[in-house]
Write a protein that holds these residues in place. Structure first.
Motif: not given
Length: 1252
Positions: A463-470, A514-517
């Protein structure tokens, strides 16, 4: 390195365009010179040969145009034009063909070389006049009015000086007057060639209905008109050539008896001319697509005419001066030099050709007296006037709006080039105002981009990958202080099954995923907020964000540092249907149905014009894109921009995907790295070039809203699976099925190799097998679906011809027969290693797969995979022996000219060259060795496993046990459909009333009693108000004693660094989601009887397909077995030769069936290999254009000073690992986007001026 690539590429293109234009013009003028009377290189009686070559130069482009238009008319569109349209077009084409033939075949052979070089520039005369008329008609484009008028006057001045020079030389020479008149008339007629360039603009501004209809007919019936016009031009050119030769008292018979020396000279000249003209046209198009219109297109073509003049005149002057020098002081005039040396020489049969050609060129100037300043003045004046006229007539090209990878039909009016007028045709054929189908207006609109990711059980790192990309994209295209207007974006993340039930809580809580996100959003927000501070001395506070209750669960709205928004939709599977396809259906209807369409319905109700609203809606649909992402996708902003380019530039492209790179570690990932590479390098490029990409992966694909909203796409995609085949085609490979729907509706799906994205690949053998168990049957089902609709698709989709469908038929046949082919490969290796009979080896090779197939029908899935793993290891060792045996046989037999050796070496060569063509991925070749060892596992065991488990429609990957605190199977699932719907909405409305503080319970508030809390079975979905609760029932109420009552308070308590403010959903939007859920996304009922029926149907379908599948493989093996049994009768016997191509005395026995199959496979690989080259060239064009146009971003200041240690960060929420990864990702992004601003082209801040 990136800047160096750009500089080298543009420099090479500029030099090539200049060099090819020079070769084309020089060779053509040499043909003109050789057709002049009095030349010695080619005697006068052989002039028809030179004239015939000139005719070939004139018609070759028409031949190409005829073939291309005929092909398109047969396989795409072939609408017949009106008779009036045909008459007008053929009239102009007749004038052009007549003018070109008269000018080049009849007139120019009688003129001097200087005039011949420059009179070709005079064909811009009518274009300059039409520019004046067009600009007067369209008043807003009159900025080039003065240059156009000046160009027209200069060309007329050139004509006057030319006429005076030739006619006044000898007014009594009637022949000269005729030649001069024909030259002027021919060049004027030739100038009609580009009438369409201005007729289009004039017709747009005129009130004449006839002209508008005529222009529309010319556009829509282009193929048929070009077929007729090309045939007419060929006929007219042939007629003029055929008539002129006998009229000038020449004999055609000489063509059949040309000496070898003259044949070589003519062949070289005409060959250079034809090839250089075609290549010059292609490289000119490349230059425009690369956004190098000035440096690599206009300037080289301008200079080419001057360079041609230098190449012809300088040798003449040098030879003349050398002759004068050799006379030891004796003076001789140019006329005397012509009489003594040029005309008095004898034809040399053995000497060098170049001196003879120089003297032949000098011969054309002997008519004039170069010693007179007046003759030189008139000649120079006419040449300069014509050249300046062409420059001014094409001055508008320096300021053209050209987008990167501009479509060829939008760059040039005509599809054809003129080999005799290469510079003039390219410059004048470029659109006076590049605008078709309102393309300028469309391209100037800001594209609306929705990033849509789906999540379920992704890990923290994924999830870190996609959030960083955004967040990188937010920095790349900020909404606050926006500098670019090309695209604006909004991110939506749909989190499936995000809730869990907690005892003592009125509402559900978010689960650990979801908490991790939420934690990741907070963490990455802090890092990107403080990334520009040197030492992170003062971390900025994350501003207040919003949290909203929704009918489907909840919503978290996060505004990123640069103003763009991330909206996380937490889905409760008890409220709305879960799983990936239904999340996609949810965001398609929400973003396209609600956000895009609702505003137009509202405006229509207010009374706005329906036609205008429809047109505006269609434009917005064309300019709205959805980027489908997986929950672990990692991408750079420039990769997304490259995908957007394809949709912006090509209106019929419905979807485009990028290059997907699997990430991870271990042998399973190494295998996938090479498999993905080969798939993208060869298979996807072949589909893109010769047809359409059949599958645009859901992890990184861009879709056009207009394509998704087309008939039978979005609505069909939302269809619930009701049959066994639906579960396989619809749910097991949803991205492939969506592409199938797009292709059936006529949309094109493309592949962009420069748009890289990274996604986690299965690292475990079991997970890999389960993933491919889904993909294999889904691929087979969708391809068979397309093949079954070949006739309809080939008519509806211009990109998918029947030949392409035949290619796909062969590909799917090869995939079906893969198990039998692998068995034959293993049998061959056993024959070589153990030295046993080939039939015995075949039987031994077939036994293990048959046993494994039988076990797959009896054992559990996990046991099947375990057995497959053991067999894969055994087969890997066998493949190693096979590889070594093939090499050993080549060494032992001292030959590589056996079918197996040729095939292996050829495939290896193709893969190595392909890897070299992808220099950034060349290291993947080393993974190819593992790929070879895994071939039996991938194409034999995996195929058997996926086919035998076709009835298993579970997802297979990312499946895990319920998280701590998750609810047990919900009894709500056992309710009737009506009860379920009622319970769902009652639960939502009750949930919305829950308090933020656990110790407060409002009076008269309705309470939803969930089934899991009831001590015994009671009437379902009953809500009882406090006012009416009897005393005994009140005592049975559940005790809500949890400190956190719902997910809202859960997130507010959890997010200390990011403050969350509760907000509410608009009433209209809330009603939309309720209606959407009722119609498409109501949770599926847990109907045991239906599940049992569907399970039986799936098993029956599996048995039918498996029977057909493995019977085909069995027939293939039996046929091969029979051929080997009767080898002497049916086999092909070829003598074996060694490295010296001498026979060894042994024979090579080839099975004809296997040979034809291998030959077909090799042919398909060769096709893929050639299309790969084509695709790589256009990928380079696109990438260089992007580098040259994407504005430069400043590098962030370093996070530390040299020699000084940075202070630690003050925020406890940022882990060292995450901070490092984010910093690396940000720096990579900025390195990748550090593109130098173009100093040569004009473009505005939006990137739309000369660039999109």
């Amino acid at each position: 390195m990136i800047k160096l690539l750009k500089i080298i590429s543009l420099s090479v293109i500029a030099v090539v365009v200049f060099g090819l234009a020079l070769c084309s013009k020089v060779s053509f003028l040499l043909l003109i010179t050789l057709s002049n009377e009095g030349t010695k290189t080619l005697p006068d009686e052989m002039r028809p040969v030179a004239l015939l070559c000139i005719g070939c130069v004139l018609i070759i482009s028409s031949v190409f145009l005829f073939l291309k238009s005929f092909w398109k008319a047969c396989y795409k569109t072939s609408k017949l034009p009106k008779k009036s349209t045909i008459a007008l077009v053929l009239f102009f084409e007749f004038l052009v063909a007549m003018g070109a033939a008269i000018l080049t075949i009849v007139a120019m052979p009688h003129l001097d070389i200087v005039t011949n070089v420059t009179i070709l520039n005079s064909v811009a005369v009518l274009s300059a006049l039409l520019q004046v008329i067009t600009q007067c008609t369209a008043k807003q484009t009159n900025r080039y009015l003065v240059p156009s008028i000046t160009a027209f006057l200069l060309i007329l001045l050139g004509y006057v000086l030319f006429l005076v020079l030739y006619i006044m030389k000898d007014p009594t020479d009637i022949k000269t007057i005729i030649w001069v008149g024909l030259a002027v008339g021919g060049s004027f007629l030739m100038s009609f060639n580009w009438w369409e360039n201005y007729f289009r603009l004039i017709s747009e501004k005129t009130k004449s209905i006839f002209l508008k209809a005529l222009c529309r007919d010319v556009k829509t019936c282009q193929n048929m008109l070009q077929i007729l016009s090309s045939m007419l031009r060929i006929a007219v050119t042939a007629g003029v050539l055929g008539a002129y030769v006998p009229l000038d008292k020449m004999d055609w018979n000489i063509v059949t008896s040309i000496p070898s020396r003259e044949t070589k000279i003519i062949a070289i000249i005409i060959g250079v001319q034809l090839i250089s003209s075609a290549l010059c046209h292609w490289f000119s198009v490349v230059a425009c697509k690369m956004h190098a219109l000035r440096r690599c297109f206009i300037l080289p073509l301008y200079l080419a005419s001057l360079a041609v003049m230098v190449l012809f005149v300088v040798p003449v002057i040098v030879y003349y001066q050398d002759y004068r020098t050799n006379l030891n002081g004796t003076t001789i005039s140019f006329t005397g030099y012509c009489n003594e040396v040029v005309d008095g020489r004898n034809q040399s049969l053995n000497g060098s050709v170049f001196p003879g050609l120089v003297l032949d060129v000098t011969h054309t100037l002997c008519f004039l007296d170069m010693s007179k300043i007046t003759d030189i003045g008139f000649l120079t004046g006419s040449a300069v006037s014509w050249w300046l006229g062409l420059v001014l007539a094409t001055l508008h090209l320096w300021y053209l709006n050209v987008s990167r990878i501009q479509r060829t039909q939008d760059l040039f009016v005509r599809r054809v080039f003129e080999g005799a007028f290469i510079e003039q045709s390219l410059l004048l054929n470029t659109r006076f105002d590049i605008q078709t189908k309102n393309r300028r207006k469309e391209s100037s609109n800001t594209a609306m981009l929705y990033l849509c990711g789906t999540m379920w059980h992704e890990t923290y790192a994924e999830m870190m990958n996609i959030i960083i990309s955004i967040f990188r994209l937010d920095k790349y295209r900020p909404k606050i202080d926006r500098k670019f207007n090309d695209v604006t974006f909004e991110t939506h993340i749909y989190f499936d099954d995000a809730f869990k039930h907690v005892k003592g809580s009125r509402g559900n809580h978010l689960n650990s995923y979801a908490e991790d996100l939420v934690k990741i959003l907070t963490e990455v927000y802090g890092i990107f907020t403080n990334i520009d501070d040197k030492f992170f001395k003062h971390n900025k506070q994350v501003p207040m964000q919003k949290i909203i209750r929704t009918p489907y669960g909840g919503r978290l709205v996060v505004t990123m540092p640069h103003g763009n928004v991330i909206i996380v939709h937490f889905k409760d599977k008890d409220l709305i249907r879960h799983k990936k396809r239904w999340s996609q259906v949810m965001y398609l209807y929400y973003l396209l149905g609600w956000k895009l369409m609702t505003k137009y319905y509202a405006r229509l109700k207010k009374g706005e014009d329906k036609a205008e609203l429809t047109a505006e809606l269609q434009r917005e649909k064309q300019n709205t894109y959805i980027l489908a992402l997986d929950g672990d996708t990692d991408f750079q902003p420039h990769a997304l921009m490259l995908l957007i380019d394809r949709l912006k530039m090509y209106p019929r492209v419905g979807a485009v995907c990028g290059r997907i790179h699997p990430t991870g570690s271990g042998p399973a990932v190494w295998f996938q790295k090479f498999e993905y590479a080969v798939s993208h390098w060869l298979q996807k490029t072949a589909e893109h070039v010769i047809g359409c990409v059949l599958c645009s992966p859901g992890c990184f694909s861009l879709f056009r809203a207009a394509a998704l909203m087309d008939d039978n796409v979005m609505k069909k995609y939302a269809t619930k699976s009701t049959e066994a085949s639906h579960y396989i085609q619809y749910d097991q490979g949803e991205d492939r099925w969506l592409c199938t729907l797009l292709l059936k509706q006529g949309w094109r799906v493309e592949y962009n190799a420069a748009a890289d994205a990274y996604t986690n690949a299965p690292e475990d053998f079991k997970e890999l097998y389960n993933q491919r168990r889904r993909w294999g049957p889904s691929t087979l089902a969708n391809v068979v679906d397309l093949l079954g609709s070949t006739s309809i698709i080939s008519k509806r989709n211009p990109s998918m011809s029947k030949l392409f469908m035949f290619y796909q038929l062969f590909a799917i046949t090869s995939a079906i027969l893969a198990p039998a082919t692998i068995c034959l490969l293993i049998a061959g290796s056993l024959t070589f290693v153990i030295d046993i009979d080939s039939n015995v080896a075949l039987v031994l090779a077939v036994i293990p797969p048959i046993i494994y197939l039988a076990l797959c029908f009896k054992l559990k899935s996990d046991t099947q995979i375990t057995i497959a793993g053991v067999m894969s290891i055994i087969y890997a060792f066998l493949m190693l022996v096979v590889s070594m045996s093939i090499i050993g046989s080549m060494v032992e037999d001292k030959t590589i000219l056996t079918p197996s050796s040729i095939f292996v070496i050829g495939m290896a060569t193709i893969y190595v060259i392909t890897a070299i063509m992808h220099p950034q991925e060349i290291q993947l070749v080393f993974h190819g060795f593992l790929y070879i060892l895994c071939i039996p596992s991938a194409y034999l065991l995996l195929t058997i496993y996926s086919m035998a488990n076709m009835n298993n429609v579970s997802w297979g990957t990312r499946e895990s046990k319920p998280t701590s605190g998750a609810a047990t199977p919900d009894p709500v699932a056992m309710q009737t459909k009506t009860q379920r719907a009622k319970s769902t909405f009652q639960r939502y409305f009750s949930w919305c009333k829950c308090c933020k503080k656990s110790d407060q319970l409002p009076v008269n508030q309705e309470v939803l009693i969930t089934e899991s809390q009831q001590p015994e079975l009671q009437p379902q979905n009953t809500i009882v108000g406090d006012e009416r609760i009897p005393e005994e029932q009140t005592q049975a109420e559940p005790l809500f004693d949890s400190p956190i009552q719902c997910f809202v308070t859960q997130l507010q308590d959890m997010s200390t660094d990011m403050q969350l403010e509760e907000d509410s959903l608009d009433k209209e939007e809330e009603e939309f989601f309720i209606e959407l859920q009722k119609k498409y996304l109501e949770p599926l009922q847990d109907d045991k009887e239906r599940q049992k029926t569907m399970s039986n149907d799936l098993r029956e379908l599996r048995n039918k397909i498996n029977f057909a599948f493995f019977i085909m493989n069995a027939l293939w093996l039996v046929a091969t077995f029979t051929m080997q049994l009767f080898g002497a009768s049916f086999s092909i016997v070829l003598p074996k030769v060694d490295f010296d191509l001498e026979t060894t005395g042994e024979d090579v026995i080839i099975d004809p069936i296997a040979f034809m199959f291998i030959l077909g496979f090799a042919l398909s690989v060769v096709i893929q290999f050639l299309t790969m080259f084509y695709h790589r060239i256009y990928t380079l064009i696109h990438y260089v254009a992007f580098l040259d146009t994407e504005p430069n971003e400043k590098k962030p200041e370093p996070l530390y000073l040299e020699g000084k240690k940075a202070k630690p960060q003050s925020s406890d929420s940022v882990s060292d690992t995450s901070a490092d990864s984010v910093s690396d990702s940000v720096s990579d992004s900025e390195v990748g986007s550090e593109f130098e601003e173009s100093e040569d082209e004009f473009f505005d801040e939006s990137g739309n001026g000369t660039m999109v």
